[in-house]
Design an enzyme around this catalytic site. Structure first.
Site, PDB file in Angstrom:
ATOM      1  N   TRP A  31      48.903  41.931  44.351  1.00 56.40           N
ATOM      2  CA  TRP A  31      47.894  42.275  43.343  1.00 56.40           C
ATOM      3  C   TRP A  31      48.531  42.938  42.132  1.00 56.40           C
ATOM      4  CZ3 TRP A  31      44.206  39.233  44.063  1.00 56.40           C
ATOM      5  CH2 TRP A  31      43.689  38.963  45.327  1.00 56.40           C
ATOM      6  N   ASP A  54      44.279  50.457  40.246  1.00 58.42           N
ATOM      7  CA  ASP A  54      43.508  49.440  40.964  1.00 58.42           C
ATOM      8  C   ASP A  54      43.222  50.010  42.346  1.00 58.42           C
ATOM      9  OD1 ASP A  54      42.524  47.337  42.440  1.00 58.42           O
ATOM     10  OD2 ASP A  54      44.191  45.963  42.030  1.00 58.42           O
ATOM     11  N   LYS A 111      35.526  45.055  48.822  1.00 57.65           N
ATOM     12  CA  LYS A 111      36.410  45.599  49.846  1.00 57.65           C
ATOM     13  C   LYS A 111      35.776  46.810  50.527  1.00 57.65           C
ATOM     14  CE  LYS A 111      39.680  42.630  48.859  1.00 57.65           C
ATOM     15  NZ  LYS A 111      40.413  42.717  47.605  1.00 57.65           N
TER      16      LYS A 111
HETATM   17  C1  LIG Z   1      41.123  41.943  46.526  1.00 54.57           C
HETATM   18  C2  LIG Z   1      41.922  42.698  45.559  1.00 54.57           C
HETATM   19  C3  LIG Z   1      41.980  42.335  44.197  1.00 54.57           C
HETATM   20  C4  LIG Z   1      41.300  41.113  43.657  1.00 54.57           C
HETATM   21  O1  LIG Z   1      39.940  41.294  43.600  1.00 54.57           O
HETATM   22  P1  LIG Z   1      38.948  40.190  43.037  1.00 54.57           P
HETATM   23  O2  LIG Z   1      37.672  40.964  42.947  1.00 54.57           O
HETATM   24  O3  LIG Z   1      38.921  39.084  44.042  1.00 54.57           O
HETATM   25  O4  LIG Z   1      39.448  39.738  41.725  1.00 54.57           O
HETATM   26  C5  LIG Z   1      42.713  43.136  43.349  1.00 54.57           C
HETATM   27  N1  LIG Z   1      43.376  44.209  43.791  1.00 54.57           N
HETATM   28  C6  LIG Z   1      43.347  44.587  45.088  1.00 54.57           C
HETATM   29  C7  LIG Z   1      44.083  45.806  45.513  1.00 54.57           C
HETATM   30  C8  LIG Z   1      42.614  43.846  46.008  1.00 54.57           C
HETATM   31  O5  LIG Z   1      42.591  44.209  47.299  1.00 54.57           O
END
Ligand SMILES: *Cc1c(COP(=O)(O)O)cnc(C)c1O
Length: 354
Positions: free
Chosen positions: A100, A167, A191
């Protein structure tokens, strides 16, 4: 029978949230209308959006500190570029802790100079880099708090004069942190907060408006702030379910209460991984994630047996990401200690069978 859901995302949500959400789809607030067929400008939905935004700030302890919470669309992946669009004038730093982060770096490079300040790529991202020096003159430093795929989690965040962007997709609302050390936090809902389709962005308003480029409206944080996260039609259902999850969390006692449960779940599973010779952990011990535990069978020949035992016990979503292999048990907020107990029982049963 309801399964033990260890899915990495979209993930498990509290059962009572599912119940309320399904009721609102049929009849919202006794209006005789569904939540998903009323105007997002109606007072019933505006109240939902306002509640979701204020609960997010309240749970993070960021109320009255100059932060705004937004519920946007496009997933965390859109934030990879929005962050750079809105904050990158000359140079940004990124800590590369996995797939990511890598994707975030790729997007940022479209907007300016990107310095990879530290990386754990040399060991397939099984640890969090430490003791690195953050160069001066950065517009911001970007870090991924929890590496969903690799099962590592940042325990201590870098100190920097630059803005700190995080993030937090896979561990937001899971543990106590001083959230005011971050200038911008983003997290895809799916998540740990709600269904896929909305992204929470928490931004300190004072960091905006500093770049010289023109920013298209939909990608401009300030536009979304000015329009109270309703510049266009928001993802009404994901925002509503996120609000319900945040209410559930608040009723439970907020982040301190869930952190205690999350610690218990992680300790239970990691001690089994350590003590059971049939399994080997993937991530380095000091950096292991309380959300996503990655591990392998010591003897791959037992895969069929172990998979069948898991299936029999009603365990779902345990397959590791293809870039790591093996297994990944995601233990997000709504996963119960009992579910982790069931997995641990199956693991020790495998050892007994030998
Ligand atoms: C799943 C995830 C993403 C991507 O998320 P989307 O909403 O599918 O774009 C980005 N960063 C992390 C840490 C993730 O676990």
């Amino acid at each position: 029978m309801k399964k033990h859901n260890f899915s990495a995302g979209p993930c498990i949500l509290p059962q009572e949230v599912m119940q309320k959400a399904s009721e609102a789809v049929l009849d919202f607030n006794g209006l005789g209308l569904s939540l998903i067929e009323i105007s997002h400008r109606s007072k019933d939905f505006v109240a939902v959006m306002e509640k979701a935004r204020s609960l997010a700030l309240e749970l993070l302890g960021l109320e009255g500190k100059g932060y705004k919470a937004l519920f946007l669309q496009g997933g965390a992946s859109t934030e990879f570029l929005m962050v750079a669009y809105n904050l990158l004038e000359n140079k940004a730093g990124y800590i590369n802790t996995g797939a990511w982060s890598d994707k975030a770096i790729k997007e940022a490079k479209l907007f300016g100079e990107v310095v990879e300040v530290a990386s754990s790529k040399d060991k397939n991202f099984n640890y969090i880099p430490k003791n690195y020096t953050v160069p001066s003159g950065l517009d911001y430093l970007h870090i991924t708090s929890n590496n969903t795929i690799f099962g590592t989690q940042v325990k201590e965040f870098p100190k920097t004069d630059a803005m700190l962007v995080c993030d937090m997709s896979s561990d937001i609302f899971s543990r106590q942190l001083d959230f005011s050390q971050f200038d911008l936090i983003y997290a895809g809902a799916q998540k740990n907060m709600g269904p896929a389709g909305t992204t929470l962005v928490v931004v300190k308003e004072s960091v905006l408006g500093k770049v010289s480029r023109k920013i298209p409206s939909m990608l401009n944080y300030q536009v979304h702030i000015d329009k109270d996260s309703m510049f266009n039609t928001p993802a009404v259902f994901p925002v509503y379910v996120s609000m319900l999850t945040l209410e559930w969390l608040k009723d439970l006692g907020g982040i301190p209460a869930i952190e205690e449960i999350n610690d218990k779940k992680a300790q239970l599973l990691y001690s089994e991984i350590e003590l059971n010779p049939m399994f080997t952990g993937f991530a380095e011990k000091a950096d292991r994630s309380n959300m996503n535990a990655t591990f392998n069978l010591t003897d791959d020949a037992l895969k069929e047996t172990f998979d069948a035992m898991c299936k029999e016990a009603g365990i779902n979503g345990l397959n590791g990401h293809r870039s790591v292999g093996g297994y990944r048990a995601s233990m997000y907020n709504a996963l119960s200690l009992e579910s982790v107990g069931t997995l641990v029982d199956v693991m020790s049963e495998l050892e007994r069978k030998g």
